[in-house]
Design a protein around this motif. Structure first.
Motif, PDB file in Angstrom:
ATOM      1  N   VAL A 111      19.347   3.105   7.305  1.00  0.00           N
ATOM      2  CA  VAL A 111      19.057   2.307   6.107  1.00  0.00           C
ATOM      3  C   VAL A 111      20.030   2.740   5.022  1.00  0.00           C
ATOM      4  CG1 VAL A 111      17.330   1.829   4.337  1.00  0.00           C
ATOM      5  CG2 VAL A 111      16.627   2.008   6.717  1.00  0.00           C
ATOM      6  N   SER A 112      20.737   1.769   4.468  1.00  0.00           N
ATOM      7  CA  SER A 112      21.715   2.059   3.419  1.00  0.00           C
ATOM      8  C   SER A 112      21.099   1.817   2.041  1.00  0.00           C
ATOM      9  CB  SER A 112      22.939   1.153   3.575  1.00  0.00           C
ATOM     10  OG  SER A 112      22.592  -0.192   3.258  1.00  0.00           O
ATOM     11  N   PHE A 113      21.818   2.227   1.028  1.00  0.00           N
ATOM     12  CA  PHE A 113      21.429   1.978  -0.355  1.00  0.00           C
ATOM     13  C   PHE A 113      21.186   0.479  -0.561  1.00  0.00           C
ATOM     14  CE2 PHE A 113      22.386   1.100  -4.828  1.00  0.00           C
ATOM     15  CZ  PHE A 113      21.660   2.094  -5.481  1.00  0.00           C
ATOM     16  N   ASN A 114      22.104  -0.336  -0.038  1.00  0.00           N
ATOM     17  CA  ASN A 114      21.975  -1.793  -0.214  1.00  0.00           C
ATOM     18  C   ASN A 114      20.779  -2.368   0.540  1.00  0.00           C
ATOM     19  OD1 ASN A 114      24.080  -2.087  -2.031  1.00  0.00           O
ATOM     20  ND2 ASN A 114      25.599  -2.352  -0.407  1.00  0.00           N
ATOM     21  N   ASP A 122      13.361  -8.062  -3.279  1.00  0.00           N
ATOM     22  CA  ASP A 122      12.285  -8.925  -2.758  1.00  0.00           C
ATOM     23  C   ASP A 122      10.942  -8.570  -3.390  1.00  0.00           C
ATOM     24  OD1 ASP A 122      14.117 -10.150  -1.069  1.00  0.00           O
ATOM     25  OD2 ASP A 122      13.482  -9.048   0.723  1.00  0.00           O
ATOM     26  N   LEU A 123      10.694  -7.266  -3.552  1.00  0.00           N
ATOM     27  CA  LEU A 123       9.407  -6.810  -4.064  1.00  0.00           C
ATOM     28  C   LEU A 123       9.248  -7.012  -5.565  1.00  0.00           C
ATOM     29  CD1 LEU A 123       8.970  -3.499  -2.055  1.00  0.00           C
ATOM     30  CD2 LEU A 123       7.656  -5.607  -1.768  1.00  0.00           C
ATOM     31  N   SER A 124      10.319  -6.792  -6.308  1.00  0.00           N
ATOM     32  CA  SER A 124      10.192  -6.827  -7.772  1.00  0.00           C
ATOM     33  C   SER A 124      10.565  -8.171  -8.386  1.00  0.00           C
ATOM     34  CB  SER A 124      11.034  -5.716  -8.406  1.00  0.00           C
ATOM     35  OG  SER A 124      12.407  -5.914  -8.132  1.00  0.00           O
ATOM     36  N   GLY A 125      11.277  -9.002  -7.645  1.00  0.00           N
ATOM     37  CA  GLY A 125      11.652 -10.310  -8.159  1.00  0.00           C
ATOM     38  C   GLY A 125      12.358 -10.213  -9.494  1.00  0.00           C
ATOM     39  N   SER A 126      11.936 -11.040 -10.433  1.00  0.00           N
ATOM     40  CA  SER A 126      12.594 -11.076 -11.745  1.00  0.00           C
ATOM     41  C   SER A 126      12.015 -10.059 -12.724  1.00  0.00           C
ATOM     42  CB  SER A 126      12.489 -12.485 -12.331  1.00  0.00           C
ATOM     43  OG  SER A 126      11.127 -12.824 -12.496  1.00  0.00           O
ATOM     44  N   PHE A 127      11.074  -9.233 -12.263  1.00  0.00           N
ATOM     45  CA  PHE A 127      10.466  -8.236 -13.146  1.00  0.00           C
ATOM     46  C   PHE A 127      11.412  -7.085 -13.465  1.00  0.00           C
ATOM     47  CE2 PHE A 127       6.700 -10.184 -11.145  1.00  0.00           C
ATOM     48  CZ  PHE A 127       6.088 -10.652 -12.298  1.00  0.00           C
ATOM     49  N   MET A 128      12.429  -6.925 -12.630  1.00  0.00           N
ATOM     50  CA  MET A 128      13.418  -5.865 -12.860  1.00  0.00           C
ATOM     51  C   MET A 128      14.810  -6.459 -12.708  1.00  0.00           C
ATOM     52  SD  MET A 128      12.009  -2.643 -10.614  1.00  0.00           S
ATOM     53  CE  MET A 128      13.109  -1.385 -11.248  1.00  0.00           C
ATOM     54  N   SER A 129      15.746  -5.946 -13.478  1.00  0.00           N
ATOM     55  CA  SER A 129      17.134  -6.371 -13.320  1.00  0.00           C
ATOM     56  C   SER A 129      17.758  -5.581 -12.177  1.00  0.00           C
ATOM     57  CB  SER A 129      17.914  -6.114 -14.609  1.00  0.00           C
ATOM     58  OG  SER A 129      18.054  -4.719 -14.824  1.00  0.00           O
ATOM     59  N   ASP A 130      18.875  -6.059 -11.656  1.00  0.00           N
ATOM     60  CA  ASP A 130      19.585  -5.324 -10.608  1.00  0.00           C
ATOM     61  C   ASP A 130      19.968  -3.933 -11.109  1.00  0.00           C
ATOM     62  OD1 ASP A 130      19.408  -7.213  -8.605  1.00  0.00           O
ATOM     63  OD2 ASP A 130      21.356  -8.114  -9.034  1.00  0.00           O
ATOM     64  N   GLU A 131      20.352  -3.862 -12.357  1.00  0.00           N
ATOM     65  CA  GLU A 131      20.731  -2.578 -12.947  1.00  0.00           C
ATOM     66  C   GLU A 131      19.555  -1.599 -12.941  1.00  0.00           C
ATOM     67  OE1 GLU A 131      21.796  -1.237 -17.387  1.00  0.00           O
ATOM     68  OE2 GLU A 131      23.193  -2.740 -16.579  1.00  0.00           O
ATOM     69  N   GLN A 132      18.365  -2.097 -13.309  1.00  0.00           N
ATOM     70  CA  GLN A 132      17.168  -1.238 -13.313  1.00  0.00           C
ATOM     71  C   GLN A 132      16.836  -0.770 -11.893  1.00  0.00           C
ATOM     72  OE1 GLN A 132      14.692  -4.217 -15.263  1.00  0.00           O
ATOM     73  NE2 GLN A 132      14.259  -2.761 -16.926  1.00  0.00           N
ATOM     74  N   ARG A 133      16.905  -1.690 -10.944  1.00  0.00           N
ATOM     75  CA  ARG A 133      16.609  -1.338  -9.550  1.00  0.00           C
ATOM     76  C   ARG A 133      17.572  -0.261  -9.054  1.00  0.00           C
ATOM     77  NH1 ARG A 133      14.726  -6.854  -9.037  1.00  0.00           N
ATOM     78  NH2 ARG A 133      16.834  -7.689  -9.084  1.00  0.00           N
ATOM     79  N   GLU A 134      18.857  -0.443  -9.333  1.00  0.00           N
ATOM     80  CA  GLU A 134      19.860   0.529  -8.887  1.00  0.00           C
ATOM     81  C   GLU A 134      19.620   1.892  -9.518  1.00  0.00           C
ATOM     82  OE1 GLU A 134      23.975  -0.661  -8.925  1.00  0.00           O
ATOM     83  OE2 GLU A 134      23.437  -2.705  -8.337  1.00  0.00           O
ATOM     84  N   LYS A 135      19.252   1.900 -10.787  1.00  0.00           N
ATOM     85  CA  LYS A 135      19.005   3.159 -11.498  1.00  0.00           C
ATOM     86  C   LYS A 135      17.810   3.899 -10.875  1.00  0.00           C
ATOM     87  CE  LYS A 135      18.287   4.981 -16.140  1.00  0.00           C
ATOM     88  NZ  LYS A 135      18.107   4.652 -17.554  1.00  0.00           N
TER      89      LYS A 135
END
Length: 175
Positions: A111-114, A122-135
């Motif tokens: 399993v990679s970071f991506n 998929d789980l957070s949808g629009s509740f989090m930005s990509d930046e927040q998810r990556e952080k």
């Protein structure tokens, strides 16, 4: 057990029990068989992706598309084996193995970071930005001793997941 419309024999029940490591009682297996037959609308002996999507809880699951890859075309025995990871009696290892398969979308055993980022999306949808998810993901991996470049094997994945605990259970109604 060939056709979904046939009745389960005691031998069939015991065979399915053994196949799922005795995680379901005989009564639960009979109930699961009844549900399997309801889902198998054309009595083909297996459940298609479309038939799985007829279960509202499954269709509404944000990971349903990933799960469909794992469940499309399951016969009864494999249907019960798949559900056994959701049994209250399943071990953390069994639950972790199923979750790992959900994340390992290309089935390469890593399993990679991506891969993880896609599931988080998929789980957070629009509740989090990509930046927040990556952080968040970067921090979780760092706390477990990994980096963005790390590829997690099942054992690594369990190590990262272990500190967060996993709660995934379904109750099998017994008529």
């Amino acid at each position: 057990m060939g056709s979904a419309s046939s009745m389960l024999t005691q031998y069939d029940i015991e065979e399915v029990q053994e196949h799922c490591n005795d995680l379901f009682s005989q009564q639960e297996i009979v109930s699961l068989y009844q549900r399997f037959c309801q889902l198998d609308r054309n009595a083909k002996g297996f459940i298609s992706a479309d038939e799985f999507l007829s279960v509202p809880e499954f269709a509404m699951n944000p990971l349903s598309q990933r799960l469909l890859k794992m469940v499309d075309g399951l016969n009864f025995k494999d249907f019960v084996a798949f559900l056994s990871a959701f049994s209250a009696r399943a071990s953390m290892q069994q639950k972790s193995e199923l979750i790992f398969k959900v994340y390992d979308s290309d089935c390469n055993g890593k399993v990679s970071f991506n891969d993880i980022l896609e599931v988080l999306r998929d789980l957070s949808g629009s509740f989090m930005s990509d930046e927040q998810r990556e952080k968040v993901l970067t921090q979780v991996l760092q706390e477990a001793g990994y980096t963005r470049e790390s590829y997690l094997t099942l054992d690594d994945f369990v190590k990262v997941l272990g500190s967060y605990g996993v709660k995934m259970e379904v109750e099998v109604p017994i008529d």
